[in-house]
Enzyme design. Sequence first.
Site, PDB file in Angstrom:
ATOM      1  N   ASP A   8      47.068 -10.544 -21.092  1.00  0.00           N
ATOM      2  CA  ASP A   8      45.706 -10.217 -20.663  1.00  0.00           C
ATOM      3  C   ASP A   8      44.863 -10.081 -21.931  1.00  0.00           C
ATOM      4  OD1 ASP A   8      46.406  -7.743 -21.676  1.00  0.00           O
ATOM      5  OD2 ASP A   8      45.947  -6.618 -19.867  1.00  0.00           O
ATOM      6  N   CYS A  65      50.591  -7.260 -22.773  1.00  0.00           N
ATOM      7  CA  CYS A  65      49.364  -6.577 -22.369  1.00  0.00           C
ATOM      8  C   CYS A  65      49.159  -5.416 -23.338  1.00  0.00           C
ATOM      9  CB  CYS A  65      49.420  -6.144 -20.896  1.00  0.00           C
ATOM     10  SG  CYS A  65      50.723  -4.987 -20.458  1.00  0.00           S
ATOM     11  N   THR A  67      50.182  -2.238 -23.082  1.00  0.00           N
ATOM     12  CA  THR A  67      51.403  -1.430 -23.202  1.00  0.00           C
ATOM     13  C   THR A  67      52.689  -2.196 -22.920  1.00  0.00           C
ATOM     14  OG1 THR A  67      51.254  -0.877 -20.872  1.00  0.00           O
ATOM     15  CG2 THR A  67      50.185   0.657 -22.420  1.00  0.00           C
ATOM     16  N   HIS A  98      72.729  -6.872 -22.202  1.00  0.00           N
ATOM     17  CA  HIS A  98      73.231  -6.132 -21.035  1.00  0.00           C
ATOM     18  C   HIS A  98      72.510  -6.493 -19.740  1.00  0.00           C
ATOM     19  CE1 HIS A  98      75.263  -2.590 -23.387  1.00  0.00           C
ATOM     20  NE2 HIS A  98      75.651  -3.791 -23.813  1.00  0.00           N
ATOM     21  N   HIS A 133      78.682  -6.444 -17.314  1.00  0.00           N
ATOM     22  CA  HIS A 133      77.221  -6.496 -17.211  1.00  0.00           C
ATOM     23  C   HIS A 133      76.774  -7.528 -16.172  1.00  0.00           C
ATOM     24  CE1 HIS A 133      77.055  -3.768 -20.504  1.00  0.00           C
ATOM     25  NE2 HIS A 133      77.793  -4.588 -21.259  1.00  0.00           N
TER      26      HIS A 133
END
Length: 145
Positions: A8, A65, A67, A98, A133
């Site tokens: 963004d 973005c 965060t 993982h 995993h």
Amino acid sequence: MRVYIGSDHAGFAVKGFVKELLEKRGYEVEDLGTHSSERVDYPDYAKKVAEAVAKDSESFGVLICGTGIGMSIAANKVKGIRAAEVHDYYTAQMARAHNNANVLCFGERVVGKGVIESIIEAWCTTPFEGGRHAERVAKIMALEE
Ligand code: RB5
């Protein structure tokens, strides 16, 4: 291998830098926007990248973005996507080893260029470990049914 990248407005400033890092490693990078710093809604770009990755099993995605949080929440709504919000080398490494994550998310307001370089290094050099995993990732994917 193809990489679909999106951001963004809050991730736009580093998107080109990340694209260059990936191209230097030999990836073919398709930029799905945004293409300016004009304000946009991050779910629109998460959708574009996540749907492209879901259709192309040999690819992975990168979403940036402010965060990394909104992009990861939105991308994970698309079937087949395992988007991981990472902060550093270790979390990027574990997201691959993982979780077999197929979309890398981080925040331009959280990490600087040096940390971004180490995130890309970890993501691009770490294979999925499989084994126990793989069973856990299969349980995650079963939640989509
Ligand atoms: C935009 O201001 C910001 O909310 C967005 O980039 C992202 O951080 C959301 O999770």
